[in-house]
Design an enzyme around this catalytic site. Structure first.
Site, short mmCIF file in Angstrom:
data_model
loop_
_atom_site.label_atom_id
_atom_site.label_comp_id
_atom_site.label_asym_id
_atom_site.label_seq_id
_atom_site.Cartn_x
_atom_site.Cartn_y
_atom_site.Cartn_z
CD1 TRP A 16 -2.48 1.69 2.35
CD2 TRP A 16 -2.69 1.76 0.14
NE1 TRP A 16 -3.44 2.62 1.97
CE2 TRP A 16 -3.70 2.53 0.91
CE3 TRP A 16 -3.01 1.33 -1.29
CZ2 TRP A 16 -4.47 3.26 0.13
CZ3 TRP A 16 -3.91 1.89 -2.05
CH2 TRP A 16 -4.62 3.03 -1.26
CB SER A 139 -7.94 2.01 -2.25
OG SER A 139 -7.91 1.86 -1.02
CB ALA A 141 -1.71 -2.20 -3.10
CE LYS A 192 -11.24 -2.44 5.38
NZ LYS A 192 -10.13 -3.18 4.50
CB THR A 249 -12.70 -5.64 2.57
OG1 THR A 249 -12.20 -4.34 2.29
CG2 THR A 249 -11.73 -6.56 3.25
CB SER A 255 -9.56 -8.40 0.97
OG SER A 255 -9.89 -8.58 2.38
CD GLU A 282 -3.24 -3.92 10.56
OE1 GLU A 282 -3.44 -4.30 11.78
OE2 GLU A 282 -2.25 -3.28 10.20
#
Length: 335
Positions: A16, A139, A141, A192, A249, A255, A282
Site C-alpha cells: 500500500w 482501494s 494496492a 470492516k 473487502t 483482500s 489487520e
C-alpha cells in the site's frame, strides 16, 4: 498549504505504501519512501520495482526509497502507511524529525491492541504537533499502483485541510472525497477488516452467494451500530470509507482479511495462514479490540464476536454458524 506541495514522504514500504508512492509520483510530486527492509530500498532504487511486496509493477521515476526515516520526514506531507499495530513505534521514530503542523495522513486501518485506541489518538499522543488526517476507502494496492479508477475518503479536522491534501493526491484515475469525520473514516476501515474475515470464512466453507449477501448486510449493520456509538457520522459510515470499503473487502480474495477467512473456512489454522505471509491481516488483531469495546458500550456485534472466537480458537466455525442462526428472532432494524 496555499500552494500545491511538491514533496511527499511515504512512511512504509509495503504494497500500500508503494502504491501510494506511485500515486503521488503520478500527481507530480517528488516522493521519498521510507522502508524498514533494506531489500525493498535496494529493489526500488535499482530496479524501479518493489519485488518483495508489489512485484510486477513498474514504479514512477519520481520515487526515491531510503532506509533513513529522517530523509522522508523532510516532506511537505507525510503518508503514514505502517501497519496499525506498529504505528506507535514508527511514530516514536519520527518524533525528533517532525516539523510542527506537518500533515500526517494515516493510511493504516485498525485499532491498537492493548490501548483500544484509534490510530489518530495514537498519533496525537506520540506526535502532538502533527496535523492528523485519514485516507480510507475501497482501494487495493495493485489497482492504485496500476492507475485503475479509485475513489476514497480523505478526512481531516477541517474541510479546508482535507481539501488541500486531496488536491495534492488527486489525478485522472484517483478521486479523494473530503470529510471532516476522522472517527467515522477510521472505524469503517478498521471494523470492516474483522467482518471481511467472516465473509471469507463463508466463502471458504462454500455457504453460497445468498449467505455472503446476507452476511455482508448484517455486517454493515454491525459497523453502523459500532460507529454511531463512538460518534461517527451516518453519512461517513454509508460512504466510501464504510460501506464502500466493506463491499470491496468482502467480495475479493485480493483482500488479505477475506483471503485469511477463506483459508480458515477451508480448514487451515490462523497460525499456518499468518506464518506463510509477509503481509499483515489487520482484522486478526483488531477483532479483539472491537469485541472489547463493544462489551464496554453494550453494542451487539455477534459477527465480530464470532470472528474473534474463531481466531482465538475458542469456537469452531460450525458452532459459530449454528450460534448465529439460533439467535432470538427480531426485527431487522432492531439493535
Amino acid at each position: 498549504m496555499d500552494q500545491r506541495p511538491n514533496h511527499i514522504g511515504v512512511i512504509g514500504g509495503g504494497a500500500w505504501g508503494t502504491a501510494l508512492a506511485c500515486l503521488a509520483g503520478r500527481a507530480g510530486a517528488e516522493v521519498t519512501l521510507w522502508a524498514r527492509e533494506p531489500e525493498v530500498v535496494e529493489s526500488i532504487n535499482r530496479d524501479r520495482e518493489n519485488v518483495l511486496f508489489l512485484p510486477g509493477i513498474a514504479l514512477e521515476q519520481a520515487i526515491e526509497a531510503t532506509g533513513d526515516i529522517a530523509e522522508a520526514m523532510r516532506a511537505d506531507i507525510l503518508l503514514l502507511v505502517s501497519p496499525a499495530q506498529a504505528l506507535r513505534e514508527v511514530c516514536r521514530s519520527m518524533a525528533s524529525h517532525l516539523r510542527p503542523r506537518t500533515p500526517i495522513v494515516i493510511c493504516a486501518k485498525g485499532l491498537e491492541r492493548g490501548t483500544n485506541k484509534l490510530m489518530t489518538d495514537v498519533l496525537v499522543e506520540v506526535l502532538p504537533e502533527a496535523e492528523p488526517m485519514v485516507l480510507s476507502g475501497p482501494s487495493f494496492a495493485a489497482d492504485v499502483a496500476r492507475g485503475l479508477p479509485t475513489a476514497v475518503t480523505l478526512a481531516a479536522r477541517t474541510h479546508d485541510d482535507a481539501l488541500a491534501v486531496a488536491r495534492t493526491l488527486a489525478g485522472p484515475t484517483f478521486r479523494p472525497y473530503v470529510a471532516a469525520d476522522l472517527v467515522g473514516a477510521q472505524i469503517g476501515g478498521a471494523v470492516k477488516n474483522v467482518l471481511a474475515i467472516a465473509c471469507g470464512i463463508a466463502e471458504g466453507r462454500g455457504l453460497g452467494e445468498s449467505a455472503r449477501a446476507s452476511l455482508m448486510t448484517r455486517a454493515f449493520a454491525e459497523l453502523v451500530r459500532f460507529g454511531k456509538t463512538f460518534g461517527a457520522r451516518a453519512e461517513t459510515l454509508s460512504g466510501l470509507s464504510g460501506l464502500g470499503d466493506l463491499m470491496l473487502t468482502c467480495s475479493s480474495q485480493q483482500s488479505r482479511n477475506m483471503s485469511l477467512g477463506f483459508a480458515l473456512g477451508r480448514g487451515q489454522s490462523v497460525d499456518d495462514v499468518l506464518g506463510s505471509r509477509r503481509s499483515v491481516s489487520e482484522g486478526v488483531y483488531t477483532a479483539g479490540v472491537v469485541v472489547a469495546l463493544a462489551a464496554e458500550r453494550d453494542i451487539d456485534m455477534p459477527i465480530s464476536r464470532a470472528v474473534h472466537d474463531i481466531v482465538e480458537g475458542r469456537i469452531t466455525i460450525d458452532q459459530a454458524i449454528e450460534d448465529l442462526f439460533n439467535r432470538p428472532l427480531k426485527a431487522e432494524t432492531e439493535t
